[in-house]
Design an enzyme around this catalytic site. Structure first.
Site, PDB file in Angstrom:
ATOM      1  N   TYR A   1       0.829  -1.206   0.000  1.00  0.00           N
ATOM      2  CA  TYR A   1       0.000   0.000   0.000  1.00  0.00           C
ATOM      3  C   TYR A   1       0.855   1.244   0.000  1.00  0.00           C
ATOM      4  O   TYR A   1       2.071   1.178   0.213  1.00  0.00           O
ATOM      5  CB  TYR A   1      -0.958  -0.001   1.202  1.00  0.00           C
ATOM      6  CG  TYR A   1      -0.304   0.343   2.532  1.00  0.00           C
ATOM      7  CD1 TYR A   1       0.539  -0.563   3.178  1.00  0.00           C
ATOM      8  CD2 TYR A   1      -0.514   1.571   3.136  1.00  0.00           C
ATOM      9  CE1 TYR A   1       1.127  -0.247   4.391  1.00  0.00           C
ATOM     10  CE2 TYR A   1       0.078   1.902   4.357  1.00  0.00           C
ATOM     11  CZ  TYR A   1       0.898   0.986   4.971  1.00  0.00           C
ATOM     12  OH  TYR A   1       1.495   1.294   6.168  1.00  0.00           O
TER      13      TYR A   1
ATOM     14  N   ARG B   1       8.243   4.067  -4.731  1.00  0.00           N
ATOM     15  CA  ARG B   1       8.323   3.100  -3.629  1.00  0.00           C
ATOM     16  C   ARG B   1       7.333   1.958  -3.845  1.00  0.00           C
ATOM     17  O   ARG B   1       7.645   0.791  -3.557  1.00  0.00           O
ATOM     18  CB  ARG B   1       8.078   3.794  -2.285  1.00  0.00           C
ATOM     19  CG  ARG B   1       8.264   2.832  -1.099  1.00  0.00           C
ATOM     20  CD  ARG B   1       8.213   3.535   0.236  1.00  0.00           C
ATOM     21  NE  ARG B   1       6.907   4.118   0.480  1.00  0.00           N
ATOM     22  CZ  ARG B   1       6.612   4.890   1.527  1.00  0.00           C
ATOM     23  NH1 ARG B   1       7.536   5.175   2.413  1.00  0.00           N
ATOM     24  NH2 ARG B   1       5.400   5.384   1.669  1.00  0.00           N
TER      25      ARG B   1
ATOM     26  N   ARG C   1      -7.844 -20.324  -1.956  1.00  0.00           N
ATOM     27  CA  ARG C   1      -6.815 -20.183  -0.921  1.00  0.00           C
ATOM     28  C   ARG C   1      -5.733 -21.257  -1.025  1.00  0.00           C
ATOM     29  O   ARG C   1      -6.015 -22.453  -0.943  1.00  0.00           O
ATOM     30  CB  ARG C   1      -7.450 -20.226   0.474  1.00  0.00           C
ATOM     31  CG  ARG C   1      -6.434 -19.901   1.575  1.00  0.00           C
ATOM     32  CD  ARG C   1      -7.067 -19.862   2.960  1.00  0.00           C
ATOM     33  NE  ARG C   1      -6.086 -19.444   3.964  1.00  0.00           N
ATOM     34  CZ  ARG C   1      -5.211 -20.275   4.542  1.00  0.00           C
ATOM     35  NH1 ARG C   1      -5.203 -21.564   4.233  1.00  0.00           N
ATOM     36  NH2 ARG C   1      -4.338 -19.833   5.414  1.00  0.00           N
TER      37      ARG C   1
ATOM     38  N   HIS D   1      -1.218 -21.211  -0.176  1.00  0.00           N
ATOM     39  CA  HIS D   1      -0.123 -20.302   0.178  1.00  0.00           C
ATOM     40  C   HIS D   1       0.735 -19.923  -1.023  1.00  0.00           C
ATOM     41  O   HIS D   1       1.201 -18.802  -1.115  1.00  0.00           O
ATOM     42  CB  HIS D   1       0.748 -20.918   1.272  1.00  0.00           C
ATOM     43  CG  HIS D   1       0.086 -20.920   2.620  1.00  0.00           C
ATOM     44  ND1 HIS D   1      -1.012 -21.693   2.911  1.00  0.00           N
ATOM     45  CD2 HIS D   1       0.354 -20.224   3.750  1.00  0.00           C
ATOM     46  CE1 HIS D   1      -1.381 -21.485   4.163  1.00  0.00           C
ATOM     47  NE2 HIS D   1      -0.568 -20.595   4.693  1.00  0.00           N
TER      48      HIS D   1
ATOM     49  N   LYS E   1       6.517  -1.987   1.933  1.00  0.00           N
ATOM     50  CA  LYS E   1       5.333  -1.393   2.574  1.00  0.00           C
ATOM     51  C   LYS E   1       4.143  -2.338   2.406  1.00  0.00           C
ATOM     52  O   LYS E   1       3.235  -2.093   1.605  1.00  0.00           O
ATOM     53  CB  LYS E   1       5.058  -0.004   1.982  1.00  0.00           C
ATOM     54  CG  LYS E   1       4.154   0.842   2.863  1.00  0.00           C
ATOM     55  CD  LYS E   1       4.252   2.296   2.510  1.00  0.00           C
ATOM     56  CE  LYS E   1       3.265   3.158   3.263  1.00  0.00           C
ATOM     57  NZ  LYS E   1       3.423   3.150   4.724  1.00  0.00           N
TER      58      LYS E   1
ATOM     59  N   GLU F   1      11.880   2.861  14.342  1.00  0.00           N
ATOM     60  CA  GLU F   1      10.933   3.829  13.785  1.00  0.00           C
ATOM     61  C   GLU F   1       9.627   3.664  14.550  1.00  0.00           C
ATOM     62  O   GLU F   1       9.516   2.798  15.429  1.00  0.00           O
ATOM     63  CB  GLU F   1      10.698   3.570  12.287  1.00  0.00           C
ATOM     64  CG  GLU F   1      10.071   2.215  12.003  1.00  0.00           C
ATOM     65  CD  GLU F   1       9.832   1.935  10.523  1.00  0.00           C
ATOM     66  OE1 GLU F   1       9.608   2.873   9.753  1.00  0.00           O
ATOM     67  OE2 GLU F   1       9.857   0.744  10.157  1.00  0.00           O
TER      68      GLU F   1
ATOM     69  N   LEU G   1      11.136   1.507   7.297  1.00  0.00           N
ATOM     70  CA  LEU G   1      10.571   1.898   6.016  1.00  0.00           C
ATOM     71  C   LEU G   1      11.277   3.171   5.536  1.00  0.00           C
ATOM     72  O   LEU G   1      11.513   4.080   6.330  1.00  0.00           O
ATOM     73  CB  LEU G   1       9.070   2.182   6.178  1.00  0.00           C
ATOM     74  CG  LEU G   1       8.377   2.533   4.865  1.00  0.00           C
ATOM     75  CD1 LEU G   1       8.193   1.292   4.004  1.00  0.00           C
ATOM     76  CD2 LEU G   1       7.039   3.207   5.127  1.00  0.00           C
TER      77      LEU G   1
END
Ligand code: PDD
Length: 288
Positions: free
Chosen positions: A33, A52, A100, A102, A149, A182, A207
């Site tokens: 995101y 990014r 579903r 993995h 992220k 952070e 990040l």
């Protein structure tokens, strides 16, 4: 005015916007995101945010959901349709919808894209800046790839909640050696006695904040030295000033760490001058 979201090719009323129950973001946090600030009608540092995003996607081998320029158009459109003048635009890309399992889904599975925007209140932000925020410290318990992220934010959620319950606004993750990594959703900075900004190097372990990068340019314009090195909680408590940065907070003074006041317990002048200069120096793309 109803809020509008973009979901996989359609602009839909926010309340009616849905994603599939087998979206891999929902089941595995298999997605990434970005959050960009919208200030005075401009999307701030959009180029850096999309750079990014590109890196996050490529580190996880997720394809772009559409061409970068198309995503820029959608981000602007969502900001405009929601009449956001000051606020945030959020975008999320997941590996898509699949039964579903993995392992990665079959080639050709389309990444899923959601874009939303919301208004924030500049007056409330100004009051927060005037008061400054308190942070607590918590042990680092995240995986090593926090430079990506991802939407896998459970440790960050728990840390923020711990801060809230302690009456603070942010939690700083701290390594076993006592150095600050952070915040749960912000980068951490201090100002030393001689006026140098110190923030942890962003090669790994944190990040690479876009606001962090922009603040370095602001500091350069203002003739303020920046040193990228780790600092301890003790050093931060004894610092002249401390602050946090993120698209959501821009530059926000930290006035207490684990209940100990930073300097006189009021926002510092270097922090405030960085915040004041930020808008003019950061990159701006008109939204509408
Ligand atoms: N968070 N560190 C972490 C862990 C973050 O989640 C964020 C941003 C930052 C600051 O990055 P930037 O300056 O690019 O916003 C640092 C966003 C705003 C969020 O999760 O809401």
């Amino acid at each position: 005015m109803p809020r509008i979201a973009y979901v996989n090719g359609r602009y839909v009323p926010h309340g009616a916007a849905t994603v599939h129950i087998e979206d891999r973001g929902y089941q595995f946090a298999d997605g990434v995101y970005e959050v960009c600030e919208v200030a005075r009608g401009f999307i701030m540092d959009m180029r850096r945010h999309l750079d990014r995003l590109d890196r996050s996607l490529s580190e996880l081998a997720i394809a772009w959901p559409l061409h970068r320029s198309a995503l820029e158009v959608i981000m602007r459109e969502v900001v405009c349709r929601n009449r956001v003048h000051n606020g945030l635009v959020y975008l999320q890309v997941t590996r898509g919808v699949a039964r579903r399992d993995h392992v990665f889904p079959p080639p050709g599975t389309r990444p899923a894209l959601v874009v939303t925007a919301k208004q924030t209140d500049p007056a409330a932000a100004a009051r927060k800046v005037e008061a400054g925020v308190s942070v607590i410290t918590v042990p680092e318990n995240r995986w090593e790839r926090v430079d990506i992220k991802t939407v896998g934010l459970l440790p960050n959620v728990l840390a923020r909640q711990t801060a809230r319950e302690a009456g603070a606004q942010e939690a700083w993750f701290v390594d076993p050696d006592g150095t600050v990594k952070e915040g749960a959703a912000t980068n951490a900075w201090i100002v030393t006695a001689d006026g140098t900004l110190v923030t942890r190097p962003a090669d790994h372990g944190i990040l690479r904040g876009i606001t962090r990068a922009a603040v370095m340019e602001v500091a350069d314009h203002l003739g303020i030295a920046v040193e990228e090195r780790a600092f301890t909680v003790e050093e931060a408590k004894a610092a002249r000033e401390a602050f946090i940065t993120a698209a959501t907070t821009v530059v926000m003074p930290v006035v207490a760490i684990d209940d100990a006041p930073v300097a006189n317990g009021h926002p510092g002048s270097v922090t405030l001058s960085l915040r004041r200069a930020f808008f003019d120096i950061a990159e701006k793309s008109p939204a509408c």
